[in-house]
Design an enzyme around this catalytic site. Structure first.
Site, PDB file in Angstrom:
ATOM      1  N   THR A  99       0.859  -1.179   0.000  1.00 34.53           N
ATOM      2  CA  THR A  99       0.000   0.000   0.000  1.00 34.53           C
ATOM      3  C   THR A  99       0.900   1.234   0.000  1.00 34.53           C
ATOM      4  O   THR A  99       2.104   1.139   0.189  1.00 34.53           O
ATOM      5  CB  THR A  99      -0.878   0.064   1.264  1.00 34.53           C
ATOM      6  N   LYS A 123       7.285   3.673   1.265  1.00 29.97           N
ATOM      7  CA  LYS A 123       8.368   4.469   1.870  1.00 29.97           C
ATOM      8  C   LYS A 123       8.023   5.029   3.247  1.00 29.97           C
ATOM      9  O   LYS A 123       8.917   5.347   4.043  1.00 29.97           O
ATOM     10  CB  LYS A 123       8.678   5.667   0.943  1.00 29.97           C
ATOM     11  N   GLY A 208       1.590   3.770 -15.054  1.00 32.93           N
ATOM     12  CA  GLY A 208       1.802   3.109 -13.747  1.00 32.93           C
ATOM     13  C   GLY A 208       3.012   3.634 -12.999  1.00 32.93           C
ATOM     14  O   GLY A 208       3.489   2.994 -12.065  1.00 32.93           O
ATOM     15  N   LYS A 226      12.539   9.404  -0.389  1.00 33.03           N
ATOM     16  CA  LYS A 226      13.590   8.509  -0.906  1.00 33.03           C
ATOM     17  C   LYS A 226      14.973   8.993  -0.478  1.00 33.03           C
ATOM     18  O   LYS A 226      15.843   8.183  -0.143  1.00 33.03           O
ATOM     19  CB  LYS A 226      13.496   8.427  -2.435  1.00 33.03           C
TER      20      LYS A 226
HETATM   21  N1  LIG Z   1       4.151   2.118  -9.113  1.00 35.32           N
HETATM   22  C1  LIG Z   1       5.463   2.307  -8.956  1.00 35.32           C
HETATM   23  O1  LIG Z   1       6.218   2.552  -9.915  1.00 35.32           O
HETATM   24  C2  LIG Z   1       6.093   2.216  -7.596  1.00 35.32           C
HETATM   25  C3  LIG Z   1       7.493   2.332  -7.485  1.00 35.32           C
HETATM   26  C4  LIG Z   1       8.073   2.218  -6.210  1.00 35.32           C
HETATM   27  C5  LIG Z   1       7.267   2.026  -5.106  1.00 35.32           C
HETATM   28  N2  LIG Z   1       5.912   1.953  -5.263  1.00 35.32           N
HETATM   29  C6  LIG Z   1       5.120   1.765  -4.060  1.00 35.32           C
HETATM   30  O2  LIG Z   1       4.318   0.601  -4.142  1.00 35.32           O
HETATM   31  C7  LIG Z   1       3.190   0.755  -3.282  1.00 35.32           C
HETATM   32  C8  LIG Z   1       1.930   0.347  -4.041  1.00 35.32           C
HETATM   33  O3  LIG Z   1       1.745   1.189  -5.161  1.00 35.32           O
HETATM   34  P1  LIG Z   1       0.584   0.855  -6.237  1.00 35.32           P
HETATM   35  O4  LIG Z   1       0.882   1.731  -7.405  1.00 35.32           O
HETATM   36  O5  LIG Z   1       0.461  -0.617  -6.419  1.00 35.32           O
HETATM   37  O6  LIG Z   1      -0.715   1.405  -5.446  1.00 35.32           O
HETATM   38  P2  LIG Z   1      -2.270   1.068  -5.756  1.00 35.32           P
HETATM   39  O7  LIG Z   1      -2.424   0.478  -7.121  1.00 35.32           O
HETATM   40  O8  LIG Z   1      -3.042   2.293  -5.403  1.00 35.32           O
HETATM   41  O9  LIG Z   1      -2.609  -0.076  -4.704  1.00 35.32           O
HETATM   42  C9  LIG Z   1      -2.698   0.166  -3.339  1.00 35.32           C
HETATM   43  C10 LIG Z   1      -3.229  -1.093  -2.669  1.00 35.32           C
HETATM   44  O10 LIG Z   1      -3.216  -0.888  -1.267  1.00 35.32           O
HETATM   45  C11 LIG Z   1      -4.518  -1.179  -0.718  1.00 35.32           C
HETATM   46  N3  LIG Z   1      -4.682  -0.290   0.437  1.00 35.32           N
HETATM   47  C12 LIG Z   1      -4.552   1.052   0.461  1.00 35.32           C
HETATM   48  N4  LIG Z   1      -4.719   1.517   1.711  1.00 35.32           N
HETATM   49  C13 LIG Z   1      -4.950   0.438   2.500  1.00 35.32           C
HETATM   50  C14 LIG Z   1      -5.191   0.245   3.896  1.00 35.32           C
HETATM   51  N5  LIG Z   1      -5.220   1.277   4.741  1.00 35.32           N
HETATM   52  N6  LIG Z   1      -5.382  -1.017   4.347  1.00 35.32           N
HETATM   53  C15 LIG Z   1      -5.329  -2.077   3.525  1.00 35.32           C
HETATM   54  N7  LIG Z   1      -5.105  -1.958   2.186  1.00 35.32           N
HETATM   55  C16 LIG Z   1      -4.921  -0.727   1.689  1.00 35.32           C
HETATM   56  C17 LIG Z   1      -5.472  -0.904  -1.853  1.00 35.32           C
HETATM   57  O11 LIG Z   1      -6.654  -1.664  -1.672  1.00 35.32           O
HETATM   58  P3  LIG Z   1      -8.169  -1.180  -2.046  1.00 35.32           P
HETATM   59  O12 LIG Z   1      -8.028   0.092  -2.822  1.00 35.32           O
HETATM   60  O13 LIG Z   1      -8.739  -2.327  -2.847  1.00 35.32           O
HETATM   61  O14 LIG Z   1      -8.844  -1.043  -0.741  1.00 35.32           O
HETATM   62  C18 LIG Z   1      -4.665  -1.442  -3.035  1.00 35.32           C
HETATM   63  O15 LIG Z   1      -4.764  -2.849  -3.089  1.00 35.32           O
HETATM   64  C19 LIG Z   1       3.210   2.221  -2.809  1.00 35.32           C
HETATM   65  O16 LIG Z   1       3.771   2.310  -1.529  1.00 35.32           O
HETATM   66  C20 LIG Z   1       4.147   2.895  -3.806  1.00 35.32           C
HETATM   67  O17 LIG Z   1       4.816   4.009  -3.239  1.00 35.32           O
HETATM   68  C21 LIG Z   1       5.314   2.016  -6.471  1.00 35.32           C
END
Ligand SMILES: NC(=O)c1ccc[n+]([C@@H]2O[C@H](COP(=O)([O-])OP(=O)(O)OC[C@H]3O[C@@H](n4cnc5c(N)ncnc54)[C@H](OP(=O)(O)O)[C@@H]3O)[C@@H](O)[C@H]2O)c1
Length: 369
Positions: A99, A123, A208, A226
């Site tokens: 998340t 992070k 994404g 970061k």
């Molecule tokens: N995308 C990138 O390039 C990238 C790069 C580096 C790091 N990241 C990190 O990876 C992580 C995920 O990113 P993402 O792009 O996959 O985000 P996302 O598509 O918005 O997914 C977030 C997920 O977290 C769940 N969630 C959010 N708040 C929650 C809570 N309080 N309790 C339980 N579940 C919760 C959401 O579930 P529901 O909405 O179904 O409830 C969803 O499954 C983030 O920390 C981001 O900083 C991403």
């Protein structure tokens, strides 16, 4: 699919998200000795009475009342109830936080204290007060619980573990000069090709690259987090208050129509900044710097031969100096964002976690054993 019998159990938070979903696909191919005990999102936790091989998880069937769930035998729990149960039933367990929530990391200390590993690309838990960062390291060590977060900086680029290896060899980082945001790299690259800022942000979101809330990228908050993490892993105590952040764009007030603030409010000023840089024969980059306890992140205009503007699109460039690299800095460059890259960083972290768990619990096999 590996035939390896699972020996560690995972609770994945964020299976409905981009990174969480991509991670499940990687685990289906190579489970690393883990089975899935529970899947969580905001609505609650699906707890499998028997842990499931990752390849057998049917995300489309995760709806209350589905025949697959009935056959599997599941309970719907709150996150705290599920983690308490995990600590009670699993000999070796890891919680994967996919998340971007600030709520989930508050629980890391409790999980580590219970001996449960934490693996995450989120992070927030590592970028608050220095004392909180140090507490996590101490608890992980004291309770033999893996704590892995390579994906928090540079997605799957080999950054944090490389820096941690140097620190173990007695060489803290002396300077950091970097572009640390795939989103901002992509947006600035597009802007300098004549694309409107607001369209570039939408494209970055579609690809994404952005945080779930793109203003976290545009305000420089994501880069600030970061830089804090990188400096800390590199051996420096650094408080968020000691970091100067100059936002690329801030949301401002909601528009008169009541809608969220528009990215397009920033089209004019940022186009003008790109044109000014081009007239000087320079390029814009959103830069993170650390030296002598001083940290800053902000937009800079740099000469075309500067290493930080050699990258294109979502690439990060990370230039690091230490006693090991005194004259020629270590330069790490490549895609610093992206769903699949981030999921692969989490997968690699899970591999490291499985090795640590195998060392802690004789009889718990990891794939590498
Ligand atoms: N995308 C990138 O390039 C990238 C790069 C580096 C790091 N990241 C990190 O990876 C992580 C995920 O990113 P993402 O792009 O996959 O985000 P996302 O598509 O918005 O997914 C977030 C997920 O977290 C769940 N969630 C959010 N708040 C929650 C809570 N309080 N309790 C339980 N579940 C919760 C959401 O579930 P529901 O909405 O179904 O409830 C969803 O499954 C983030 O920390 C981001 O900083 C991403």
């Amino acid at each position: 699919v590996s035939n390896e019998r699972a020996s560690g159990e995972l609770l994945l938070i964020g299976h409905t998200g981009q990174v969480g979903g991509a991670l499940l696909k990687l685990l289906a191919r190579q489970p690393l000795g883990f089975s899935i005990r529970a899947l969580a999102h905001r609505a609650g936790v699906y707890w499998f009475r028997e842990a499931v091989h990752p390849a057998e998880v049917k995300l489309d069937e995760l709806l209350p009342g589905s025949a697959w769930l009935d056959r599997r035998g599941i309970d719907f729990l709150t996150l705290d109830a599920a983690t308490a149960r995990l600590a009670a039933v699993a000999r070796a367990a890891v919680i994967v936080d996919c998340t971007a929530s600030a709520d989930i990391p508050r629980r890391y200390p409790k999980w580590l204290t219970a001996g449960i590993g934490v693996v995450t690309p989120n992070k927030i838990g590592f970028a608050g007060a220095q004392a909180d960062f140090e507490l996590l390291q101490r608890l992980a060590l004291r309770h033999g619980a893996p704590l892995e977060h390579e994906g928090t900086v540079g997605a799957a680029l080999p950054v944090l573990n490389t820096v941690a290896d140097q620190l173990r060899a007695g060489a803290p980082l002396t300077t950091i000069e970097a572009t640390l945001s795939g989103t901002l790299g992509y947006v600035l690259d597009q802007l300098q090709q004549g694309v409107r800022f607001s369209s570039a942000v939408e494209r970055a979101r579609d690809a994404g690259y952005t945080e779930p809330d793109p203003w976290v990228d545009l305000s420089g908050e994501d880069v600030a987090r970061k830089l804090l993490i990188l400096a800390r892993v590199g051996g420096h105590a650094l408080e968020p208050t000691a970091l100067t952040r100059k936002p690329l764009a801030v949301p401002g007030l909601p528009a008169v129509d009541g809608l969220a603030p528009h990215f397009s409010d920033h089209d004019g000023p940022l186009q003008a900044a790109a044109e000014r840089a081009a007239r000087r024969g320079e390029r814009l980059a959103y830069v993170a710097r650390y030296m002598d306890g001083r940290a800053l992140v902000g937009l800079e205009s740099l000469p075309l031969d500067h290493p930080l503007v050699q990258a294109k699109g979502p690439d990060n460039v990370i230039v690091l100096s230490s006693e090991i690299y005194p004259d020629q800095p270590l330069v790490i460059r490549g895609p610093g964002a992206g769903v699949n890259a981030t999921a692969s960083a989490v997968h690699a972290d899970l591999h490291r976690a499985s090795l640590k768990l195998a060392a802690r619990c004789p009889g718990v096999r990891s794939v590498a054993a």
